[in-house]
Design a protein around this motif. Structure first.
Motif, short mmCIF file in Angstrom:
data_model
loop_
_atom_site.label_atom_id
_atom_site.label_comp_id
_atom_site.label_asym_id
_atom_site.label_seq_id
_atom_site.Cartn_x
_atom_site.Cartn_y
_atom_site.Cartn_z
N ARG A 166 -7.78 -2.28 3.69
CA ARG A 166 -8.34 -0.98 3.84
C ARG A 166 -7.12 -0.01 3.24
O ARG A 166 -7.51 0.84 2.24
N GLN A 226 -7.27 2.17 -0.47
CA GLN A 226 -6.88 3.75 -0.62
C GLN A 226 -5.72 3.89 -1.74
O GLN A 226 -5.84 4.56 -2.61
N TRP A 266 0.71 -1.08 0.01
CA TRP A 266 0.10 0.02 0.10
C TRP A 266 0.65 1.12 -0.03
O TRP A 266 0.26 2.25 -0.40
N GLY A 311 -14.47 -2.83 6.79
CA GLY A 311 -13.13 -2.93 6.89
C GLY A 311 -12.60 -2.44 5.69
O GLY A 311 -11.50 -1.80 5.70
N GLY A 312 -12.80 -2.87 4.48
CA GLY A 312 -12.21 -2.42 3.22
C GLY A 312 -12.78 -1.12 2.83
O GLY A 312 -11.94 -0.47 2.20
N LEU A 313 -13.99 -0.72 2.95
CA LEU A 313 -14.44 0.58 2.45
C LEU A 313 -14.17 1.70 3.50
O LEU A 313 -14.51 2.89 2.95
N ALA A 314 -13.93 1.39 4.63
CA ALA A 314 -13.54 2.69 5.52
C ALA A 314 -12.75 3.84 4.91
O ALA A 314 -11.75 3.47 4.15
N ASN A 315 -13.08 4.92 4.90
CA ASN A 315 -12.60 6.19 4.26
C ASN A 315 -12.63 6.22 2.71
O ASN A 315 -12.26 7.26 2.09
N ASP A 334 -8.10 -6.51 7.85
CA ASP A 334 -8.91 -5.54 7.20
C ASP A 334 -8.12 -4.14 7.13
O ASP A 334 -8.23 -3.38 6.40
N LYS A 335 -7.42 -3.98 8.16
CA LYS A 335 -6.31 -2.73 7.93
C LYS A 335 -5.41 -2.54 6.90
O LYS A 335 -5.49 -1.43 6.15
#
Ligand code: PEP
Length: 265
Positions: free
Chosen positions: A111, A115, A70, A150-154, A107-108
């Motif tokens: 995520r 992003q 990432w 978890g994946g879509l936060a933000n 999940d972090k």
């Protein structure tokens, strides 16, 4: 991309060397007829991505990375970043169950990858799905909800338009035990209602959702005929050009059938 285009993604996993990959693309390019209603995406190993990017006609096939890190650059030995993939791939697979379970991606992590993909204008294919145990315990909906959050936060509503969701029950991947189409339909409706809760009805209606898990040429139409399914993520059956082309042909037929029904023909 709008839902009127069926997405067929071939995930080669850790298969096919440079020579085999090039031969495959050569064969598939001869077999696949271009259809405006079907988008074909190949996800080879990272090793072959660059050479295939020079070989494929992007109007015929798009490319996807199976994995990436990432961060955009830095001291991360062995990793490839989304920014390095720009210009080579159009899609990236994120959160595949093999990454979650074998490589312990959280999940972090997922995520952060979503992003990074969005930041680099790559479309994330976010994979979610329950294990056999979670299914037996009646936890499917909760698990999918947690993985979505978890994946879509933000992720903003605007960014959501770039995202594809792949529903892949873990017990169906590589097992030969594909999920029943009625169950897939029910689960994908739940996914859409969870998206509705998070982003509203228009987003829930617009988001592309794929099914993946032991899809074969013989079963592809059963899923593609489902109104909530916008395409397929195919592993094992994508490894041979003729077999994969059989699935792609079904997608084209599936799309025109759906259009005919919608158009009242
Ligand atoms: C996958 O790898 O995402 C997958 C669905 O594999 P298979 O089709 O082999 O079950």
């Amino acid at each position: 991309m709008a839902r009127d285009k069926t997405l067929i993604v071939g995930n080669w996993k850790m298969n096919l060397d440079m020579h085999e990959a090039s031969l495959y693309v050569h064969q598939l390019a001869k077999l696949v007829k271009n259809h405006r209603d079907v988008e074909v995406v190949l996800a080879p190993t990272a090793l072959t991505l660059q050479s295939l990017s020079l070989q494929v006609n992007y109007r015929q096939f798009k490319l996807a990375a199976q994995n990436f890190y990432w961060r955009d650059s830095g001291a991360y030995t062995g990793e490839i970043s989304a920014s390095q993939l720009r210009g080579i791939v159009q899609y990236v697979i994120v959160g595949h169950s093999e990454r979650r379970h074998i490589f312990h991606e959280s999940d972090k992590d997922i995520r952060a990858k979503v992003q990074a993909a969005i930041r680099n204008h790559l479309r994330p294919i976010l994979c979610i799905g329950e294990t056999a145990g979670e299914r037996a315990d009646g936890e499917t909906h909760d698990v999918l909800h947690d993985q979505l959050i978890g994946g879509l936060a933000n992720v903003t509503s605007e960014e959501l338009e770039q995202i594809v969701i792949a529903y892949e029950p873990v017990w169906a991947i590589g097992s030969g035990q594909n999920a029943h189409p009625n169950d897939v339909s029910a689960v994908i409706r739940t996914i859409r209602s969870q998206i509705k809760h998070l982003y509203g009805p228009r987003a829930a209606d617009a988001i592309q959702v794929l099914y993946g898990g032991s899809v074969k040429a013989e079963s592809a139409s059963d899923y593609l005929a489902l109104p909530d399914v916008d395409g397929l993520l195919v592993g094992g059956a994508s490894l041979e050009a003729h077999t994969f082309n059989d699935i792609i042909k079904k997608a084209h037929k599936g799309s025109s059938l759906a259009k005919n029904i919608e158009g009242g023909l």
